[in-house]
Scaffold this motif. Structure first.
Motif, mmCIF file in Angstrom:
data_model
loop_
_atom_site.group_PDB
_atom_site.id
_atom_site.type_symbol
_atom_site.label_atom_id
_atom_site.label_comp_id
_atom_site.label_asym_id
_atom_site.label_seq_id
_atom_site.Cartn_x
_atom_site.Cartn_y
_atom_site.Cartn_z
ATOM 1 N N ASP A 49 0.825 -1.207 0.000
ATOM 2 C CA ASP A 49 0.000 0.000 0.000
ATOM 3 C C ASP A 49 0.863 1.263 0.000
ATOM 4 N N MET A 50 1.931 1.268 0.789
ATOM 5 C CA MET A 50 2.810 2.444 0.834
ATOM 6 C C MET A 50 3.477 2.680 -0.517
ATOM 7 N N ALA A 51 3.850 1.643 -1.220
ATOM 8 C CA ALA A 51 4.438 1.813 -2.553
ATOM 9 C C ALA A 51 3.419 2.465 -3.490
ATOM 10 N N GLN A 52 2.163 2.046 -3.399
ATOM 11 C CA GLN A 52 1.105 2.653 -4.212
ATOM 12 C C GLN A 52 0.927 4.130 -3.858
ATOM 13 N N LEU A 53 0.895 4.423 -2.561
ATOM 14 C CA LEU A 53 0.698 5.801 -2.100
ATOM 15 C C LEU A 53 1.869 6.697 -2.479
ATOM 16 N N ARG A 54 3.075 6.178 -2.327
ATOM 17 C CA ARG A 54 4.255 6.973 -2.689
ATOM 18 C C ARG A 54 4.245 7.324 -4.164
ATOM 19 N N ALA A 55 3.803 6.397 -5.005
ATOM 20 C CA ALA A 55 3.724 6.678 -6.435
ATOM 21 C C ALA A 55 2.693 7.776 -6.713
ATOM 22 N N LEU A 56 1.603 7.775 -5.954
ATOM 23 C CA LEU A 56 0.570 8.800 -6.146
ATOM 24 C C LEU A 56 1.049 10.191 -5.780
ATOM 25 N N VAL A 57 1.831 10.285 -4.700
ATOM 26 C CA VAL A 57 2.292 11.605 -4.251
ATOM 27 C C VAL A 57 3.733 11.865 -4.637
ATOM 28 N N ARG A 58 4.298 10.940 -5.416
ATOM 29 C CA ARG A 58 5.647 11.065 -5.961
ATOM 30 C C ARG A 58 6.725 11.191 -4.885
ATOM 31 N N LEU A 59 6.578 10.361 -3.843
ATOM 32 C CA LEU A 59 7.608 10.283 -2.817
ATOM 33 C C LEU A 59 8.595 9.193 -3.200
ATOM 34 N N PRO A 60 9.832 9.267 -2.739
ATOM 35 C CA PRO A 60 10.787 8.201 -3.057
ATOM 36 C C PRO A 60 10.363 6.878 -2.426
ATOM 37 N N GLN A 61 10.685 5.788 -3.099
ATOM 38 C CA GLN A 61 10.391 4.449 -2.569
ATOM 39 C C GLN A 61 11.383 4.144 -1.454
ATOM 40 N N ARG A 62 10.875 4.035 -0.235
ATOM 41 C CA ARG A 62 11.721 3.710 0.897
ATOM 42 C C ARG A 62 10.889 2.971 1.923
ATOM 43 N N PRO A 63 11.536 2.226 2.811
ATOM 44 C CA PRO A 63 10.759 1.488 3.816
ATOM 45 C C PRO A 63 10.042 2.450 4.738
ATOM 46 N N ILE A 64 8.890 1.999 5.271
ATOM 47 C CA ILE A 64 8.168 2.820 6.249
ATOM 48 C C ILE A 64 8.635 2.504 7.636
#
Length: 161
Positions: free
Chosen positions: A146-161
């Motif tokens: 889910d976080m990977a999906q959300l990061r793509a939506l808000v264009r945040l870097p892919q990193r662990p939560i």
């Protein structure tokens, strides 16, 4: 919980203010189902709770778990599960939800947005709010997804939560 069930539940709740959170909330923002879902997380206006419960009872849902006032769970005979989160709204459109800790969960007015499920517009929580709620605990595999999906939506870097 499949997409058609989500839309059926939302149709039964028509006239009540509810917003989808959790995995289905993420998928509503993405505009398609990205993973299987065990339940449906719904935020609702606390003062509308009797009407929400009556509408869901008409679909066969009964309360099976209570962590009131924070949240409670309804389940039907087919095993569908709804995780309900009562919200108290302020005049400015923001809301808060009780917590097991000292501070309540806060919902800024701008976090109440819409997404799509099977092409239907549905009320849901914003990506920023969903990201906020995915902090402070050890993530499961589905949380990482889910976080990977959300990061793509808000264009945040892919990193662990």
């Amino acid at each position: 919980m499949i997409a058609e069930h989500v839309l059926e539940i939302l149709a039964a709740l028509d006239g009540n203010d509810v917003w989808i959170g959790g995995g289905w909330g993420v998928d509503a923002l993405v505009g398609k189902q990205t993973r299987p879902h065990d339940d449906l997380d719904l935020m609702h206006r606390e003062e509308q709770e009797p009407a929400v419960l009556n509408a869901l009872a008409a679909l066969g849902f009964v309360e099976t778990l209570s962590w009131r006032p924070v949240r409670f769970v309804l389940t039907d005979a087919g095993g569908r599960e709804i995780d309900l989160h009562p919200l108290r709204f302020a005049p400015d459109g923001s809301a808060e939800q009780s917590s097991l800790t000292v501070e309540p969960f806060r919902y800024p007015a701008e976090c109440f947005v819409t997404g799509t499920i099977l092409g239907a517009t549905v009320p849901c929580l914003s990506a920023e709010q969903q990201i906020c709620f995915h902090q402070g605990y050890e993530p499961r595999e589905r949380d990482l997804h889910d976080m990977a999906q959300l990061r793509a939506l808000v264009r945040l870097p892919q990193r662990p939560i």
